[in-house]
Design a protein around this motif. Structure first.
Motif, PDB file in Angstrom:
ATOM      1  N   ASP A 104       0.844  -1.187   0.000  1.00  0.00           N
ATOM      2  CA  ASP A 104       0.000   0.000   0.000  1.00  0.00           C
ATOM      3  C   ASP A 104       0.884   1.243   0.000  1.00  0.00           C
ATOM      4  O   ASP A 104       1.564   1.534   0.991  1.00  0.00           O
ATOM      5  CB  ASP A 104      -0.892  -0.041   1.255  1.00  0.00           C
ATOM      6  N   ARG A 136      -4.804   2.866   8.456  1.00  0.00           N
ATOM      7  CA  ARG A 136      -5.656   3.505   7.441  1.00  0.00           C
ATOM      8  C   ARG A 136      -6.817   4.273   8.061  1.00  0.00           C
ATOM      9  O   ARG A 136      -7.638   4.843   7.351  1.00  0.00           O
ATOM     10  CB  ARG A 136      -6.222   2.447   6.479  1.00  0.00           C
ATOM     11  N   MET A 143     -14.482   2.636   3.286  1.00  0.00           N
ATOM     12  CA  MET A 143     -14.042   2.094   2.008  1.00  0.00           C
ATOM     13  C   MET A 143     -12.515   2.222   1.914  1.00  0.00           C
ATOM     14  O   MET A 143     -11.962   3.243   2.304  1.00  0.00           O
ATOM     15  CB  MET A 143     -14.707   2.906   0.911  1.00  0.00           C
ATOM     16  N   SER A 145      -9.292   1.980  -0.782  1.00  0.00           N
ATOM     17  CA  SER A 145      -9.016   1.891  -2.218  1.00  0.00           C
ATOM     18  C   SER A 145      -7.752   1.063  -2.473  1.00  0.00           C
ATOM     19  O   SER A 145      -6.802   1.094  -1.685  1.00  0.00           O
ATOM     20  CB  SER A 145      -8.857   3.287  -2.804  1.00  0.00           C
ATOM     21  N   ARG A 147      -5.133  -0.511  -5.831  1.00  0.00           N
ATOM     22  CA  ARG A 147      -4.764  -0.369  -7.237  1.00  0.00           C
ATOM     23  C   ARG A 147      -4.559  -1.771  -7.792  1.00  0.00           C
ATOM     24  O   ARG A 147      -3.744  -2.531  -7.266  1.00  0.00           O
ATOM     25  CB  ARG A 147      -3.475   0.452  -7.334  1.00  0.00           C
ATOM     26  N   ARG A 148      -5.310  -2.083  -8.848  1.00  0.00           N
ATOM     27  CA  ARG A 148      -5.207  -3.429  -9.426  1.00  0.00           C
ATOM     28  C   ARG A 148      -3.881  -3.605 -10.165  1.00  0.00           C
ATOM     29  O   ARG A 148      -3.171  -2.636 -10.396  1.00  0.00           O
ATOM     30  CB  ARG A 148      -6.366  -3.669 -10.395  1.00  0.00           C
ATOM     31  N   THR A 152      -5.723   0.064 -12.599  1.00  0.00           N
ATOM     32  CA  THR A 152      -7.072   0.625 -12.410  1.00  0.00           C
ATOM     33  C   THR A 152      -7.435   0.602 -10.923  1.00  0.00           C
ATOM     34  O   THR A 152      -7.090  -0.337 -10.199  1.00  0.00           O
ATOM     35  CB  THR A 152      -8.138  -0.187 -13.201  1.00  0.00           C
ATOM     36  N   PRO A 153      -8.108   1.646 -10.456  1.00  0.00           N
ATOM     37  CA  PRO A 153      -8.443   1.689  -9.019  1.00  0.00           C
ATOM     38  C   PRO A 153      -9.617   0.779  -8.666  1.00  0.00           C
ATOM     39  O   PRO A 153     -10.450   0.473  -9.519  1.00  0.00           O
ATOM     40  CB  PRO A 153      -8.804   3.161  -8.793  1.00  0.00           C
ATOM     41  N   ASP A 154      -9.631   0.354  -7.424  1.00  0.00           N
ATOM     42  CA  ASP A 154     -10.702  -0.510  -6.941  1.00  0.00           C
ATOM     43  C   ASP A 154     -10.992  -0.076  -5.500  1.00  0.00           C
ATOM     44  O   ASP A 154     -10.068   0.273  -4.760  1.00  0.00           O
ATOM     45  CB  ASP A 154     -10.211  -1.977  -6.956  1.00  0.00           C
ATOM     46  N   ALA A 155     -12.226  -0.073  -5.096  1.00  0.00           N
ATOM     47  CA  ALA A 155     -12.554   0.307  -3.713  1.00  0.00           C
ATOM     48  C   ALA A 155     -13.386  -0.802  -3.087  1.00  0.00           C
ATOM     49  O   ALA A 155     -14.362  -1.267  -3.680  1.00  0.00           O
ATOM     50  CB  ALA A 155     -13.311   1.625  -3.705  1.00  0.00           C
ATOM     51  N   ASP A 180     -12.690 -10.918  -6.007  1.00  0.00           N
ATOM     52  CA  ASP A 180     -11.944  -9.660  -5.883  1.00  0.00           C
ATOM     53  C   ASP A 180     -10.433  -9.910  -5.901  1.00  0.00           C
ATOM     54  O   ASP A 180      -9.680  -9.115  -6.459  1.00  0.00           O
ATOM     55  CB  ASP A 180     -12.326  -8.947  -4.580  1.00  0.00           C
TER      56      ASP A 180
END
Lengths: 378, 97
Positions: A104, A136, A143, A145, A147-148, A152-155, A180
């Motif tokens: 992260d 965090r 939520m 977030s 990063r794949r 691309t971002p993912d939440a 996921d």
């Protein structure tokens, strides 16, 4: 008996007065000695409790994990390996395990993502460990977030925060659904991180491991016994920092003992000479020196051990915390159960109290056996 | 008060505290194992293999699952540089035990 006790008490009274005359030196000695015992006892208590806890907790670890190796490194394992392992006699309950690491960038921390075999979170949801929750500032309903693999971002929504009591194993965990997990890391269906299997007869585990390796030469089976043994080597006396602590402590103790054994100060020799001249027996002088060694070493030993107990089991082990944390940005906050090995405490006692007391008596015996007149004149 | 009385009093207090520590340890071991049971159950259901002690590098997070040459994984001459590397000894198999 009463006379004997009274004699001992008189000698102790005299010894304490004698120690008080060299107050500065003896207080410093007491402090350094206590610190030395504290340091050694802290290492002892901490490592023993941690090892014991690891051995109890990891009893439930998978019986055998099979990793696929490629160019000497851990690789994803195809599901066709499952069938091959299933065909080995004695094997039961084979399945693929999905887990991985996620770095992260926000907190500069490594998370461990695990897809639970039972009761996995629903797609779009995760359960997080206490350490992640702290770093965090995230709790149930928030939520997070990600990063794949393709940027691309993912939440994902936090549906649960894992219990604080299990932080020793779950602080950096993220429980995630298979869907996921595969999306996040771009892992295709038909691949797993590794394979977990059970063996019907526990005695056959090494045989099954050998068969797995023979059948699938590019794999590495890791048995539960090996997992447990891994934590035996943690804080092993040969590991770097422990060698440094131990050698510093041993060196300090050798200096103590050497200082005592190499001879008495002129003032101490004179004191012994006077005592002999006024009628003290050699045995009385030795008894006085025995009590002197005992007063210093026993008090220091008890104080050091007590402080170490409080340090390890009532505080967040402040002395080891920076060492344990290393460069981690995410660290579990755990309190160890006080498992104490009486054998270790006894060893510490015999390695600190006994040599010091003996080192105090030997030079005094030499001084006490010489003619008082020559002792006083020298 | 005689000096020896003060000394034995101090020694007695220390001995009582040591006994209290011993009793505390025994009590915690028998009565306060809820956390241990919960952790063991989590290890079993999630099929975990390691303690979460060192999260600084992936090969120090799961010590039992790391490659055997992981300290040198960055490049062949890369020595171990994470502090936790100095807390863990080599596996028993490597030491030839």
């Amino acid at each position: 008996m009463r006379t004997w006790i009274e004699k001992q008490r008189n000698i102790i009274d005299f010894t304490l007065s004698s120690l008080a005359r060299r107050k500065g030196k003896n207080v410093a000695l007491l402090l350094v000695y206590s610190l030395l015992v504290f340091l050694l006892a802290s290492v002892m208590f901490f490592t023993h409790a941690l090892r014991k806890e690891a051995s109890l907790v990891l009893q439930g670890a998978p019986e055998m994990v099979v990793q696929r190796m490629a160019a000497g490194r851990h690789e994803l394992i195809p599901h066709r390996y499952l069938d091959a392992i299933r065909s080995i006699r004695g094997v039961s309950g084979v399945h693929g395990r999905l887990w991985g690491y996620y770095f992260d960038g926000v907190t500069s921390a490594n998370y461990t993502l695990v897809v639970p075999e039972e009761a996995a979170p629903a797609p779009g949801h995760i359960a997080i460990g206490q350490g992640i929750s702290r770093s965090r500032l995230a709790t149930t309903g928030d939520m997070i977030s990600f990063r794949r693999y393709d940027g691309t971002p993912d939440a994902l929504i936090v549906q649960d925060v894992l219990s604080a009591r299990s932080e020793l194993v779950s602080s950096d965990l993220i429980l995630i659904s298979e869907q996921d997990f595969r999306k996040l890391f771009g892992m295709q269906d038909g691949l797993s991180t590794d394979i977990v299997l059970n063996v019907r007869n526990a005695k056959e585990v090494p045989t099954v491991a050998a068969k797995v390796q023979k059948l699938l030469p590019d794999t590495r089976p890791i048995m539960r016994s090996e997992i447990l043994r891994t934590y035996d080597t943690i804080f092993d006396w040969r590991s770097g920092i422990i060698v440094v602590i131990l050698s510093a402590a041993v060196l300090a103790f050798v200096i103590f003992a050497w200082d005592k054994a190499s001879g008495l100060s002129a003032e101490e020799r004179k004191e012994i000479g006077i005592l002999k001249a006024i009628g003290w027996e050699t045995s009385d002088v030795l008894l006085m020196k025995f009590w002197e060694g005992t007063v210093i070493s026993l008090s220091s030993f008890l104080a050091g051990v007590l402080l170490a107990y409080v340090h390890v089991f009532f505080t967040p082990v402040v002395l080891f915390e920076p060492v344990l944390k290393g460069w981690s940005t995410l660290y579990p906050e755990f309190r160890l159960i006080p498992f104490i090995d009486p054998y270790q405490v006894a060893t510490l006692f015999f390695l600190t109290v006994v040599p010091y007391t003996v080192a105090t008596i030997v030079p005094s015996w030499r001084a006490a056996t010489i003619d008082p007149d020559s002792v006083m004149r020298s | 008060m005689r000096k020896s009385t003060v000394f034995f009093l101090c020694l007695g207090i220390q001995a009582i505290l040591l006994l209290a520590a011993w009793s505390h340890s025994a009590y915690e071991r028998t009565h306060n194992t809820g956390g241990l049971t919960e952790t063991a159950e989590m290890v079993r259901t999630l099929e975990l293999t390691d303690l979460c002690l060192f999260t600084e590098a992936r090969y120090t997070r799961n010590l039992s699952q790391a490659d055997r040459h992981s300290p040198f994984q960055d490049h062949p001459l890369s020595f171990e540089h994470f502090p936790s590397g100095s807390l863990v000894g080599p596996p028993a198999a490597v030491r030839g035990r």
